[in-house]
Write a protein that holds these residues in place. Structure first.
Motif, PDB file in Angstrom:
ATOM      1  N   SER A 164       0.831  -1.214   0.000  1.00 30.98           N
ATOM      2  CA  SER A 164       0.000   0.000   0.000  1.00 30.98           C
ATOM      3  C   SER A 164       0.861   1.258   0.000  1.00 30.98           C
ATOM      4  O   SER A 164       0.574   2.226  -0.715  1.00 30.98           O
ATOM      5  CB  SER A 164      -0.925  -0.006   1.226  1.00 30.98           C
ATOM      6  OG  SER A 164      -0.177  -0.188   2.420  1.00 30.98           O
ATOM      7  N   ALA A 165       1.934   1.246   0.774  1.00 31.86           N
ATOM      8  CA  ALA A 165       2.818   2.413   0.838  1.00 31.86           C
ATOM      9  C   ALA A 165       3.616   2.579  -0.448  1.00 31.86           C
ATOM     10  O   ALA A 165       3.917   3.701  -0.867  1.00 31.86           O
ATOM     11  CB  ALA A 165       3.755   2.290   2.040  1.00 31.86           C
ATOM     12  N   GLU A 166       3.954   1.465  -1.093  1.00 27.00           N
ATOM     13  CA  GLU A 166       4.672   1.536  -2.371  1.00 27.00           C
ATOM     14  C   GLU A 166       3.806   2.208  -3.431  1.00 27.00           C
ATOM     15  O   GLU A 166       4.296   2.946  -4.289  1.00 27.00           O
ATOM     16  CB  GLU A 166       5.089   0.134  -2.834  1.00 27.00           C
ATOM     17  CG  GLU A 166       6.196  -0.514  -2.013  1.00 27.00           C
ATOM     18  CD  GLU A 166       7.570   0.105  -2.260  1.00 27.00           C
ATOM     19  OE1 GLU A 166       7.719   0.850  -3.257  1.00 27.00           O
ATOM     20  OE2 GLU A 166       8.483  -0.165  -1.454  1.00 27.00           O
ATOM     21  N   LYS A 167       2.509   1.954  -3.376  1.00 28.92           N
ATOM     22  CA  LYS A 167       1.597   2.576  -4.341  1.00 28.92           C
ATOM     23  C   LYS A 167       1.526   4.086  -4.123  1.00 28.92           C
ATOM     24  O   LYS A 167       1.457   4.865  -5.079  1.00 28.92           O
ATOM     25  CB  LYS A 167       0.203   1.943  -4.226  1.00 28.92           C
ATOM     26  CG  LYS A 167       0.145   0.522  -4.752  1.00 28.92           C
ATOM     27  CD  LYS A 167      -1.243  -0.070  -4.626  1.00 28.92           C
ATOM     28  CE  LYS A 167      -1.282  -1.490  -5.193  1.00 28.92           C
ATOM     29  NZ  LYS A 167      -2.620  -2.114  -5.056  1.00 28.92           N
ATOM     30  N   ILE A 168       1.547   4.498  -2.856  1.00 27.77           N
ATOM     31  CA  ILE A 168       1.536   5.927  -2.554  1.00 27.77           C
ATOM     32  C   ILE A 168       2.847   6.552  -3.003  1.00 27.77           C
ATOM     33  O   ILE A 168       2.867   7.671  -3.527  1.00 27.77           O
ATOM     34  CB  ILE A 168       1.296   6.172  -1.051  1.00 27.77           C
ATOM     35  CG1 ILE A 168      -0.087   5.657  -0.644  1.00 27.77           C
ATOM     36  CG2 ILE A 168       1.428   7.659  -0.716  1.00 27.77           C
ATOM     37  CD1 ILE A 168      -0.377   5.751   0.845  1.00 27.77           C
ATOM     38  N   ARG A 169       3.955   5.837  -2.813  1.00 26.42           N
ATOM     39  CA  ARG A 169       5.264   6.316  -3.281  1.00 26.42           C
ATOM     40  C   ARG A 169       5.216   6.591  -4.787  1.00 26.42           C
ATOM     41  O   ARG A 169       5.669   7.647  -5.253  1.00 26.42           O
ATOM     42  CB  ARG A 169       6.325   5.253  -2.978  1.00 26.42           C
ATOM     43  CG  ARG A 169       7.733   5.567  -3.500  1.00 26.42           C
ATOM     44  CD  ARG A 169       8.621   4.328  -3.427  1.00 26.42           C
ATOM     45  NE  ARG A 169       9.977   4.592  -3.873  1.00 26.42           N
ATOM     46  CZ  ARG A 169      11.002   4.873  -3.081  1.00 26.42           C
ATOM     47  NH1 ARG A 169      10.825   4.934  -1.765  1.00 26.42           N
ATOM     48  NH2 ARG A 169      12.199   5.104  -3.576  1.00 26.42           N
ATOM     49  N   GLU A 170       4.669   5.644  -5.519  1.00 26.13           N
ATOM     50  CA  GLU A 170       4.577   5.783  -6.973  1.00 26.13           C
ATOM     51  C   GLU A 170       3.710   6.983  -7.353  1.00 26.13           C
ATOM     52  O   GLU A 170       4.032   7.732  -8.284  1.00 26.13           O
ATOM     53  CB  GLU A 170       3.991   4.503  -7.574  1.00 26.13           C
ATOM     54  CG  GLU A 170       3.957   4.494  -9.083  1.00 26.13           C
ATOM     55  CD  GLU A 170       3.423   3.186  -9.652  1.00 26.13           C
ATOM     56  OE1 GLU A 170       3.092   3.161 -10.851  1.00 26.13           O
ATOM     57  OE2 GLU A 170       3.334   2.201  -8.894  1.00 26.13           O
ATOM     58  N   LEU A 171       2.622   7.181  -6.612  1.00 26.82           N
ATOM     59  CA  LEU A 171       1.734   8.306  -6.872  1.00 26.82           C
ATOM     60  C   LEU A 171       2.456   9.640  -6.642  1.00 26.82           C
ATOM     61  O   LEU A 171       2.367  10.557  -7.473  1.00 26.82           O
ATOM     62  CB  LEU A 171       0.502   8.218  -5.964  1.00 26.82           C
ATOM     63  CG  LEU A 171      -0.451   9.419  -5.987  1.00 26.82           C
ATOM     64  CD1 LEU A 171      -1.044   9.619  -7.380  1.00 26.82           C
ATOM     65  CD2 LEU A 171      -1.549   9.243  -4.940  1.00 26.82           C
ATOM     66  N   ILE A 172       3.167   9.735  -5.521  1.00 28.25           N
ATOM     67  CA  ILE A 172       3.896  10.966  -5.217  1.00 28.25           C
ATOM     68  C   ILE A 172       4.906  11.276  -6.321  1.00 28.25           C
ATOM     69  O   ILE A 172       5.009  12.412  -6.804  1.00 28.25           O
ATOM     70  CB  ILE A 172       4.634  10.851  -3.871  1.00 28.25           C
ATOM     71  CG1 ILE A 172       3.643  10.679  -2.717  1.00 28.25           C
ATOM     72  CG2 ILE A 172       5.504  12.094  -3.622  1.00 28.25           C
ATOM     73  CD1 ILE A 172       4.290  10.301  -1.397  1.00 28.25           C
TER      74      ILE A 172
END
Length: 212
Positions: A46-54
């Motif tokens: 889940s945090a990796e997906k947010i990283r990609e979004l940022i």
């Protein structure tokens, strides 16, 4: 059960964190210390997906420092709950590439965000999970840029900023370490010497940390 240690490796892109975390892992495992290596933002799906979004938003100039702070801490909370807290409570030590200290350096100092806001959010999200130590790999801005230019693939938009941005980051980290930002124990290591010299110094620091 004795609580595991929570150790953050910090520095600008090109400072050598990835290499030195690998050496630190090998050094501690030889001593029989149970540990987990992770990174921030990320570490869990889940945090990796947010990283990609940022990164995507930053690349397109669609997000400012306040938005970055909000998303970074959202990812951080997921990571803390899923990785850091349960492992430390089970006696497993954590070595992480970055933490909330990076948000202070990048979004606070370099991007011009509200540092007081970052400090207050840190208090809420980090709660009782503050790092036992921060190991800062200190390199000058030119060295960092030269090292990053030699890497074949770099999808981190923050590493693609120019020398002025990089200098702000270098200055930020040095100031944070000098002031023990966040009430944390900072250890500064010269990241411009040989890989072996850096790893030897980090090994000495790790010995101090795990003696406590």
């Amino acid at each position: 059960m004795e609580r595991g240690k929570f150790i953050v490796f910090e520095g600008v892109g090109g400072s050598g964190k990835t290499t030195q975390i690998k050496h630190a892992k090998e050094y501690l495992q030889e001593k029989g210390i149970r540990l987990l290596v992770t990174r921030e933002p990320g570490g869990v799906e889940s945090a990796e997906k947010i990283r990609e979004l940022i990164f995507n938003l930053k690349e397109k100039n669609l997000i400012g420092p306040e938005g970055q702070v909000a998303l970074f801490f959202a990812a951080r909370k997921l990571w803390l709950d899923e990785v850091v807290t349960p492992n430390i409570s089970e006696g497993v030590s954590i070595l992480t590439d970055r933490s909330h200290t990076s948000t202070a350096a990048y979004q606070g100092y370099a991007e011009g965000g509200d540092m007081n806001q970052i400090i207050e959010i840190s208090k809420v999200v980090m709660d009782e999970h503050l790092p036992d130590a921060v190991i800062l790999l200190d390199v000058n801005a030119q060295c960092a840029i030269q090292r990053k230019s030699k890497e074949q693939k770099d999808n981190d938009p923050f590493d693609k900023e120019g020398i002025e941005y990089m200098q702000k980051l270098v200055n930020a980290y040095r100031e944070m370490a000098r002031d023990n930002w966040g009430g944390l124990d900072w250890f500064v290591v010269d990241g411009e010497v040989s890989v072996k010299q850096v790893s030897q110094e980090i090994s000495r620091i790790l010995d101090k940390i795990f003696e406590k």
